[in-house]
Design a protein around this motif. Structure first.
Motif, short mmCIF file in Angstrom:
data_model
loop_
_atom_site.label_atom_id
_atom_site.label_comp_id
_atom_site.label_asym_id
_atom_site.label_seq_id
_atom_site.Cartn_x
_atom_site.Cartn_y
_atom_site.Cartn_z
N ILE A 175 0.89 -1.13 -0.03
CA ILE A 175 -0.04 -0.01 0.03
C ILE A 175 1.10 1.25 0.06
O ILE A 175 1.58 1.35 1.04
CB ILE A 175 -0.97 -0.02 1.35
N ASP A 176 0.85 2.14 -1.02
CA ASP A 176 1.94 3.04 -1.14
C ASP A 176 1.34 3.95 -2.31
O ASP A 176 0.79 3.68 -3.18
CB ASP A 176 3.07 2.29 -1.73
N GLN A 210 1.11 -3.82 -5.91
CA GLN A 210 0.95 -2.48 -5.55
C GLN A 210 -0.43 -1.88 -5.73
O GLN A 210 -0.95 -1.94 -6.65
CB GLN A 210 1.81 -1.71 -6.36
N GLY A 212 -2.48 1.69 -5.06
CA GLY A 212 -2.63 3.21 -4.48
C GLY A 212 -1.58 3.93 -5.18
O GLY A 212 -1.44 5.31 -4.91
N ASP A 236 -3.57 4.51 -8.67
CA ASP A 236 -4.53 5.14 -8.07
C ASP A 236 -5.45 5.80 -8.98
O ASP A 236 -6.88 5.81 -8.65
CB ASP A 236 -4.01 6.24 -6.87
N GLY A 272 0.43 5.97 1.27
CA GLY A 272 -0.45 5.25 0.26
C GLY A 272 -2.11 5.83 0.68
O GLY A 272 -2.92 5.77 -0.13
N GLY A 288 -5.08 9.09 -3.15
CA GLY A 288 -4.78 8.04 -2.24
C GLY A 288 -6.21 7.44 -1.74
O GLY A 288 -7.21 7.71 -2.05
#
Length: 346
Positions: A175-176, A210, A212, A236, A272, A288
């Motif tokens: 989450i990033d 991955q 976001g 995102d 994130g 985000g």
């Protein structure tokens, strides 16, 4: 044991313990390993203070978690914050800021030898930190504990990931806001922007999913495209546009989870989230996720039958108040509870 039996979850928590709970690292099932380090952060420092701030803010948490009865009984405790590494990190941060300023000013050739020496020292100490984290993780896991790494910046979990990988293959759910796939960003071998590039050097980490990501460079996009789906990124912008067209978050979570293997490591960089929830994080980016979205995704990972084998929470940087730390503490509490369910600890 009597302290645990006498604990009232409806009253005041125990001062000085994680979440105010009556557990120590000896009787806890999950040990949180704090690493106060933000040496290679390229924008705003402060994440080194994250573990202490989260510890202090965590006593304000109420313990009920919907769908997880008696979540507080899981047993979670934080190991001691390593003062030696905290002190070294502060001194190295000063040196790295001078080096980064030199880079941003155009890398004056007259100072190159001095800056190369500075960089070499920082890389050497970051290597030692990574090894320390790996050894610390192995120690606790050999005691039968589940572990969570609490940063510090996002460079700090590498040793934790590598220690977990010694127990078998897994995929990372990241989450990033950032892809973190740069090779030795700014010359730092263990840059916060290089954590996933470094993690994927291990053959035991067989997948990276991955969620976001909204700030990345061409090099990182090329890495993702050339990975033959070893790296799958849910950007995102794509998440938001799908929602605008009517796709629910639940449907998107199903798509995300399909990409994950049976064993999952969760790497949760607080940036994130929407920066209204973490305005003081080192590299905030507009857009985000909401914290509830992340919690729902992790809950669905657990419900899918996948096992969470380890986790980290990073980049929580306290500002002038406890807002970021309060959010970080609640993210950590929910993460520990879901890991407990995944590992049949509750």
């Amino acid at each position: 044991m009597s302290q645990i039996n006498d604990f009232d979850p409806n009253s005041v928590g125990v001062k000085g313990t994680l979440f105010g709970l009556p557990y120590t690292t000896e009787n806890a099932q999950i040990v949180v390993i704090p690493i106060p380090w933000d040496v290679t952060v390229s924008y705003n420092a402060g994440a080194a203070q994250g573990p202490k701030a989260i510890l202090e803010a965590s006593t304000q948490i109420d313990y009920e978690v919907p769908g997880i009865p008696n979540a507080w009984k899981l047993g979670v405790a934080m190991a001691e914050i390593p003062e030696v590494w905290e002190s070294l990190g502060r001194s190295l941060r000063v040196k790295s800021e001078i080096y980064i300023e030199w880079l941003e000013a155009g890398s004056d050739e007259a100072l190159k030898d001095e800056m190369d020496e500075r960089l070499a020292q920082i890389n050497a100490e970051c290597t030692q930190l990574m090894r320390y984290v790996e050894q610390e993780t192995e120690y606790w896991r050999q005691q039968g504990k589940m572990t969570i790494l609490l940063g510090g910046d996002h460079s700090t979990p590498l040793g934790h990931m590598l220690a977990c990988a010694k127990e078998g293959e897994f995929g990372i759910l990241q989450i990033d806001a950032h892809a973190d796939l740069r090779k030795a960003y700014e010359g730092f071998d263990y840059s916060h922007a290089s954590i996933m590039f470094n993690a994927l050097q291990s053959s035991k980490i067989n997948k990276l999913v991955q969620v976001g990501v909204r700030d990345y460079c061409e090099e990182e996009k090329n890495y993702i495209d050339a990975s033959d789906k070893r790296v799958v990124t849910f950007f995102d912008q794509d998440i938001k546009e799908a929602q605008y067209k009517g796709k629910t978050w639940s449907e998107q979570c199903t798509e995300i989870i399909k990409e994950l293997p049976d064993k999952v490591y969760i790497s949760f960089d607080i940036d994130g989230l929407d920066p209204k929830l973490c305005p003081n994080t080192g590299t905030p980016v507009p857009g985000g996720l909401e914290l509830d979205q992340v919690n729902y995704l992790i809950k669905e990972v657990v419900k899918s039958g996948r096992k969470i084998v380890g986790a980290d929470l990073t980049e929580v940087s306290p500002g002038i108040d406890e807002w970021d730390a309060n959010v970080g503490a609640r993210a950590l509490y929910r993460l520990t509870s879901l890991i407990g369910v995944s590992q049949n600890m509750l």
